[in-house]
Write an enzyme that holds these catalytic residues in place. Structure first.
Site, PDB file in Angstrom:
ATOM      1  N   GLN A 134      -8.157  11.041   2.785  1.00  0.00           N
ATOM      2  CA  GLN A 134      -8.097  12.205   1.904  1.00  0.00           C
ATOM      3  C   GLN A 134      -8.129  11.776   0.447  1.00  0.00           C
ATOM      4  O   GLN A 134      -7.236  11.082  -0.016  1.00  0.00           O
ATOM      5  CB  GLN A 134      -6.811  12.989   2.199  1.00  0.00           C
ATOM      6  CG  GLN A 134      -6.620  14.237   1.381  1.00  0.00           C
ATOM      7  CD  GLN A 134      -5.357  14.986   1.797  1.00  0.00           C
ATOM      8  OE1 GLN A 134      -4.488  14.435   2.457  1.00  0.00           O
ATOM      9  NE2 GLN A 134      -5.256  16.232   1.421  1.00  0.00           N
ATOM     10  N   GLY A 135      -9.153  12.189  -0.283  1.00  0.00           N
ATOM     11  CA  GLY A 135      -9.307  11.830  -1.685  1.00  0.00           C
ATOM     12  C   GLY A 135      -8.904  12.967  -2.603  1.00  0.00           C
ATOM     13  O   GLY A 135      -9.771  13.657  -3.171  1.00  0.00           O
ATOM     14  N   TYR A 136      -7.612  13.178  -2.761  1.00  0.00           N
ATOM     15  CA  TYR A 136      -7.094  14.232  -3.631  1.00  0.00           C
ATOM     16  C   TYR A 136      -6.439  13.653  -4.876  1.00  0.00           C
ATOM     17  O   TYR A 136      -6.911  13.823  -5.997  1.00  0.00           O
ATOM     18  CB  TYR A 136      -6.070  15.096  -2.877  1.00  0.00           C
ATOM     19  CG  TYR A 136      -6.635  16.222  -2.061  1.00  0.00           C
ATOM     20  CD1 TYR A 136      -7.974  16.250  -1.680  1.00  0.00           C
ATOM     21  CD2 TYR A 136      -5.829  17.270  -1.637  1.00  0.00           C
ATOM     22  CE1 TYR A 136      -8.477  17.286  -0.919  1.00  0.00           C
ATOM     23  CE2 TYR A 136      -6.322  18.312  -0.881  1.00  0.00           C
ATOM     24  CZ  TYR A 136      -7.645  18.320  -0.516  1.00  0.00           C
ATOM     25  OH  TYR A 136      -8.139  19.356   0.229  1.00  0.00           O
ATOM     26  N   SER A 137      -5.300  12.954  -4.703  1.00  0.00           N
ATOM     27  CA  SER A 137      -4.488  12.504  -5.836  1.00  0.00           C
ATOM     28  C   SER A 137      -5.218  11.502  -6.718  1.00  0.00           C
ATOM     29  O   SER A 137      -5.994  10.680  -6.232  1.00  0.00           O
ATOM     30  CB  SER A 137      -3.184  11.882  -5.325  1.00  0.00           C
ATOM     31  OG  SER A 137      -2.375  12.844  -4.698  1.00  0.00           O
ATOM     32  N   SER A 171      -3.990   7.213   2.030  1.00  0.00           N
ATOM     33  CA  SER A 171      -3.605   6.615   3.308  1.00  0.00           C
ATOM     34  C   SER A 171      -4.840   6.267   4.132  1.00  0.00           C
ATOM     35  O   SER A 171      -5.829   7.023   4.136  1.00  0.00           O
ATOM     36  CB  SER A 171      -2.718   7.579   4.105  1.00  0.00           C
ATOM     37  OG  SER A 171      -1.551   7.902   3.389  1.00  0.00           O
ATOM     38  N   GLU A 253      -2.120  21.085   6.322  1.00  0.00           N
ATOM     39  CA  GLU A 253      -1.388  19.826   6.280  1.00  0.00           C
ATOM     40  C   GLU A 253       0.112  20.057   6.313  1.00  0.00           C
ATOM     41  O   GLU A 253       0.854  19.334   6.966  1.00  0.00           O
ATOM     42  CB  GLU A 253      -1.754  19.057   5.020  1.00  0.00           C
ATOM     43  CG  GLU A 253      -1.003  17.751   4.847  1.00  0.00           C
ATOM     44  CD  GLU A 253      -1.341  17.042   3.545  1.00  0.00           C
ATOM     45  OE1 GLU A 253      -1.293  15.809   3.524  1.00  0.00           O
ATOM     46  OE2 GLU A 253      -1.650  17.735   2.556  1.00  0.00           O
ATOM     47  N   SER A 404       5.452  16.802  -5.582  1.00  0.00           N
ATOM     48  CA  SER A 404       6.882  16.545  -5.762  1.00  0.00           C
ATOM     49  C   SER A 404       7.691  17.820  -5.529  1.00  0.00           C
ATOM     50  O   SER A 404       7.170  18.939  -5.570  1.00  0.00           O
ATOM     51  CB  SER A 404       7.144  16.017  -7.168  1.00  0.00           C
ATOM     52  OG  SER A 404       6.913  17.034  -8.123  1.00  0.00           O
ATOM     53  N   GLU A 406       9.739  19.192  -7.510  1.00  0.00           N
ATOM     54  CA  GLU A 406       9.698  20.043  -8.694  1.00  0.00           C
ATOM     55  C   GLU A 406       8.453  20.933  -8.687  1.00  0.00           C
ATOM     56  O   GLU A 406       8.525  22.132  -9.012  1.00  0.00           O
ATOM     57  CB  GLU A 406       9.722  19.177  -9.959  1.00  0.00           C
ATOM     58  CG  GLU A 406      11.040  18.447 -10.190  1.00  0.00           C
ATOM     59  CD  GLU A 406      11.191  17.190  -9.337  1.00  0.00           C
ATOM     60  OE1 GLU A 406      12.272  16.588  -9.368  1.00  0.00           O
ATOM     61  OE2 GLU A 406      10.234  16.821  -8.635  1.00  0.00           O
TER      62      GLU A 406
END
Length: 424
Positions: A134-137, A171, A253, A404, A406
């Site tokens: 998964q290429g998100y962050s 991951s 997810e 996160s 928050e």
């Protein structure tokens, strides 16, 4: 929805037990119980072979909203999927290396992809032959996903999109065959607009580079991925509609797939309870019960209370996941009926797992500060760690990655409760 198990579920349970017993043998058996959170690097070759075995048995894609057998997969009811997950955990089958493709990308292709895209990518997932990451962050767009800077430009020569940028905390990137990438395809756009959901092959020498990220336990489950003009072979949901597709995937997810995750959590909690029972001694007449078991009369009342709360919270998470599963089914997987459910799920399991790591070392007491082997110069740090120490170190990140705490609270406050937005 009624989640009581019926006769068909009992028959499926017997069939699943027989299949798992008969096929979890040979090289696949070596990976039994391996590959969980913090240990995704373990026995990857054996676990890939296990994916292919699952594919041959039709056990991959059992929850896809497609006719049974279209890509060789069985089609199970919601309760049937729960039965399979429970038996899978009971047999200590290997942690899945194909779960990102099966549980995240595939339902997204069913909901947003074309029939051509489904026919191209779903068979490889269903056979257990193609793995996805998964290429998100990104370094500047983790919890704030709308801030992605990775770009994609259409090549006028061949009409293909070429991706350039960096993704992080990815991951299984070293083992994956494909990556689904959220990238900005409109350079003049900002925030959620102008994003697209692209499918990129990882095997592009000189255009895709994977760099492992070493963590506190000494292992490297996460990676940085650098794209330098990598070719994207498909755009899911249409150009510029990436935000809707990406957030639809996040609902999957953090809702449906957390049910399987919780079965692994239960096994970890059982291990901590067993360590506590061993420490307190055999149960006496006044020995308090924790979950379904008893602990001895020498129990620590504070630790006992924390363990009871941990068990009760896990049960709460299970029912929340089942409710989310039913809601996702009623909305055909496109969006959760409760828009706050994904954020609530992340808050629940992230904090719970972090507290479990703290409990694991608290139960061991002062011994938790020592390694499992005598220290020696040059000894790799990770070789001296026990299971409880690994759990403690890895779970520190649970309330940070994947959005996160928050950020999740902001989402609930602003998008669900309608409270004023945070000053930005």
């Amino acid at each position: 929805m009624d989640f009581a198990f019926g006769a068909a579920d009992d028959a499926l349970r017997a069939r699943a037990r027989a299949w798992l017993t008969g096929h979890l043998v040979g090289p696949c058996a070596r990976a039994a119980g391996l590959g969980g959170p913090g240990s995704e690097h373990e026995e990857v070759a054996a676990r890939r072979a296990w994916e292919r075995e699952l594919g041959r048995g039709g056990w991959i894609g059992q929850g896809w909203d497609l006719p049974a057998g279209r890509y060789g997969q069985q089609r199970l009811s919601l309760t049937g999927q729960v039965v399979w997950a429970e038996e899978y955990a009971a047999h200590r089958a290997p942690a899945r290396v194909g779960h990102i493709g099966e549980n995240l990308l595939a339902p997204t292709l069913v909901a947003y992809g074309t029939r051509e895209q489904q026919d191209r990518f779903l068979p490889g997932i269903a056979r257990g032959e193609e793995l996805w990451c998964q290429g998100y962050s990104e370094p500047g767009a983790g919890s704030d996903l709308a801030g992605v800077r990775t770009s994609a430009v259409r090549d006028p020569a061949d009409g293909l999109w070429r991706v350039t940028g960096q993704k992080t905390w990815t991951s299984l990137a070293r083992d994956a065959d494909w990556c689904f990438v959220l990238a900005r395809t409109d350079p003049a756009s900002r925030r959620r607009r102008g994003l697209s959901f692209l499918l990129v092959r990882m095997d592009q020498p000189g255009r895709v580079e994977v760099r492992p990220i070493r963590q506190m336990p000494g292992t490297a489950e996460f990676n940085e991925v650098w794209f330098d003009g990598a070719v994207a072979e498909a755009v899911v949901g249409g150009e510029g509609n990436g935000w809707a597709v990406a957030t639809g995937l996040l609902a999957l997810e953090r809702g449906v797939s957390t049910l399987v995750q919780q079965i692994g959590f239960a096994a970890e909690l059982d291990r901590v309870l067993a360590a506590y029972a061993a420490r307190t001694g055999p149960a006496g007449p006044a020995g308090p019960a924790v979950g379904g078991g008893a602990v001895g009369g020498g129990a620590d009342p504070v630790l006992h209370d924390r363990l009871v709360r941990q068990w009760a919270e896990l049960r709460t998470m299970r029912w929340h996941a089942l409710r989310t599963l039913a809601a996702a089914a009623s909305s055909s997987g496109r969006a959760p009926a409760d828009p706050g459910a994904p954020s609530v799920a992340k808050l629940l399991w992230g904090g719970w797992h972090r507290r479990l790591g703290e409990l694991a070392v608290a139960v061991r007491g002062a011994a938790a500060a020592a390694g499992t082997v005598p220290w020696a110069p040059g000894l790799p740090y990770e070789q001296g760690l026990g299971e409880d120490q690994r759990l403690f170190l890895f779970s520190r990140a649970d309330t940070i990655y994947g959005g996160s705490d928050e950020i999740q609270r902001n989402i609930i406050a602003e998008r669900v409760l309608g409270l004023p937005g945070e000053a930005r």
